[in-house]
Scaffold this active site. Structure first.
Site, PDB file in Angstrom:
ATOM      1  N   ASP A  32      -8.883  58.617  37.149  1.00  0.00           N
ATOM      2  CA  ASP A  32      -7.653  59.017  36.607  1.00  0.00           C
ATOM      3  C   ASP A  32      -7.169  60.502  37.258  1.00  0.00           C
ATOM      4  OD1 ASP A  32      -6.191  58.002  33.748  1.00  0.00           O
ATOM      5  OD2 ASP A  32      -5.773  60.036  34.483  1.00  0.00           O
ATOM      6  N   ASN A  87      -4.526  50.687  26.579  1.00  0.00           N
ATOM      7  CA  ASN A  87      -3.400  50.750  25.869  1.00  0.00           C
ATOM      8  C   ASN A  87      -2.446  49.718  26.146  1.00  0.00           C
ATOM      9  OD1 ASN A  87      -4.105  53.317  24.926  1.00  0.00           O
ATOM     10  ND2 ASN A  87      -3.489  54.376  26.767  1.00  0.00           N
ATOM     11  N   GLN A  94       0.813  52.984  26.063  1.00  0.00           N
ATOM     12  CA  GLN A  94       0.916  52.515  27.556  1.00  0.00           C
ATOM     13  C   GLN A  94       2.126  53.176  28.449  1.00  0.00           C
ATOM     14  OE1 GLN A  94       0.513  48.708  28.424  1.00  0.00           O
ATOM     15  NE2 GLN A  94       0.174  48.666  30.725  1.00  0.00           N
ATOM     16  N   HIS A 100      -4.761  48.199  32.585  1.00  0.00           N
ATOM     17  CA  HIS A 100      -6.049  49.206  33.222  1.00  0.00           C
ATOM     18  C   HIS A 100      -6.872  49.505  32.120  1.00  0.00           C
ATOM     19  CE1 HIS A 100      -2.367  51.773  32.119  1.00  0.00           C
ATOM     20  NE2 HIS A 100      -3.420  52.592  31.871  1.00  0.00           N
ATOM     21  N   HIS A 102      -9.438  52.124  30.633  1.00  0.00           N
ATOM     22  CA  HIS A 102      -9.718  53.733  30.788  1.00  0.00           C
ATOM     23  C   HIS A 102     -11.219  53.610  30.427  1.00  0.00           C
ATOM     24  CE1 HIS A 102      -5.662  55.814  30.572  1.00  0.00           C
ATOM     25  NE2 HIS A 102      -5.322  54.665  30.024  1.00  0.00           N
TER      26      HIS A 102
HETATM   27  P1  AMP Z   1      -1.742  54.661  30.185  1.00  0.00           P
HETATM   28  O1  AMP Z   1      -1.116  55.726  29.217  1.00  0.00           O
HETATM   29  O2  AMP Z   1      -2.626  54.033  29.477  1.00  0.00           O
HETATM   30  O3  AMP Z   1      -0.573  53.820  30.702  1.00  0.00           O
HETATM   31  O4  AMP Z   1      -2.579  55.458  31.201  1.00  0.00           O
HETATM   32  C1  AMP Z   1      -2.015  55.858  32.596  1.00  0.00           C
HETATM   33  C2  AMP Z   1      -3.081  56.572  33.190  1.00  0.00           C
HETATM   34  O5  AMP Z   1      -2.544  56.637  34.570  1.00  0.00           O
HETATM   35  C3  AMP Z   1      -2.936  58.014  32.858  1.00  0.00           C
HETATM   36  O6  AMP Z   1      -4.164  58.501  32.323  1.00  0.00           O
HETATM   37  C4  AMP Z   1      -2.650  58.959  34.057  1.00  0.00           C
HETATM   38  O7  AMP Z   1      -3.331  60.068  34.471  1.00  0.00           O
HETATM   39  C5  AMP Z   1      -3.096  57.713  35.175  1.00  0.00           C
HETATM   40  N1  AMP Z   1      -2.351  58.135  36.294  1.00  0.00           N
HETATM   41  C6  AMP Z   1      -0.991  58.003  36.589  1.00  0.00           C
HETATM   42  N2  AMP Z   1      -0.802  58.260  37.744  1.00  0.00           N
HETATM   43  C7  AMP Z   1      -2.118  57.949  38.533  1.00  0.00           C
HETATM   44  C8  AMP Z   1      -2.332  58.253  39.943  1.00  0.00           C
HETATM   45  N3  AMP Z   1      -1.486  58.242  40.916  1.00  0.00           N
HETATM   46  N4  AMP Z   1      -3.678  58.045  40.311  1.00  0.00           N
HETATM   47  C9  AMP Z   1      -4.859  57.870  39.342  1.00  0.00           C
HETATM   48  N5  AMP Z   1      -4.521  58.006  38.048  1.00  0.00           N
HETATM   49  C10 AMP Z   1      -3.229  58.087  37.547  1.00  0.00           C
END
Ligand code: AMP
Ligand code: ZN
Length: 114
Positions: A32, A87, A94, A100, A102
């Site tokens: 992440d 999420n 989300q 995805h 975590h």
């Molecule tokens: P969610 O809130 O469950 O949709 O989580 C999305 C996650 O994606 C967050 O923890 C972000 O930090 C992560 N994220 C967003 N852009 C990137 C990226 N380019 N590479 C890796 N992680 C990312």
């Protein structure tokens, strides 16, 4: 199959860099970009599925593979305990609409989930 405007589809395609940790035919794990624990990885299906709600009966083995990838990551990184979370939809927190898991660990995890 994959969505041209989806951030995580672009990571799968190698169009956006990511620190890849594990990969097979059906899934990809990467770090992440804004870690919320010393270890924070995301495990995603390579096929674009926007949320958990888009998994169908035919995706049972894919869903299981995502969970087992989380287990494998934790073992590979020596995590004695860890948290796996997904999420679902805006109301579930989300932000990126490519499903995805975590995987968090590397310190004792406390705090409310909701
Ligand atoms: P969610 O809130 O469950 O949709 O989580 C999305 C996650 O994606 C967050 O923890 C972000 O930090 C992560 N994220 C967003 N852009 C990137 C990226 N380019 N590479 C890796 N992680 C990312
Ligand atoms: Zn996608």
């Amino acid at each position: 199959m994959n969505e041209p405007d989806c951030l995580f589809c672009k990571i799968v395609a190698g169009q956006i860099p990511a620190e890849r940790l594990y990969e097979d035919d059906s899934l990809l794990a990467f770090k992440d970009i804004h870690p919320q624990a010393p270890f924070h990885a995301l495990v995603i299906p390579k096929r674009h599925l926007a949320t958990l709600n888009d998994f169908a009966a035919g995706d049972v083995s894919l869903a299981g593979a995502l969970l087992l990838a989380a287990q494998r990551l934790a073992a590979l990184h020596g995590l004695p305990g860890y948290r796996v979370a997904m999420n679902v939809n805006k109301e579930g927190g989300q932000v990126v609409f490519h499903a995805h898991l975590h995987v968090l660990g590397g310190r004792p995890l406390k705090g409310a989930l909701g």
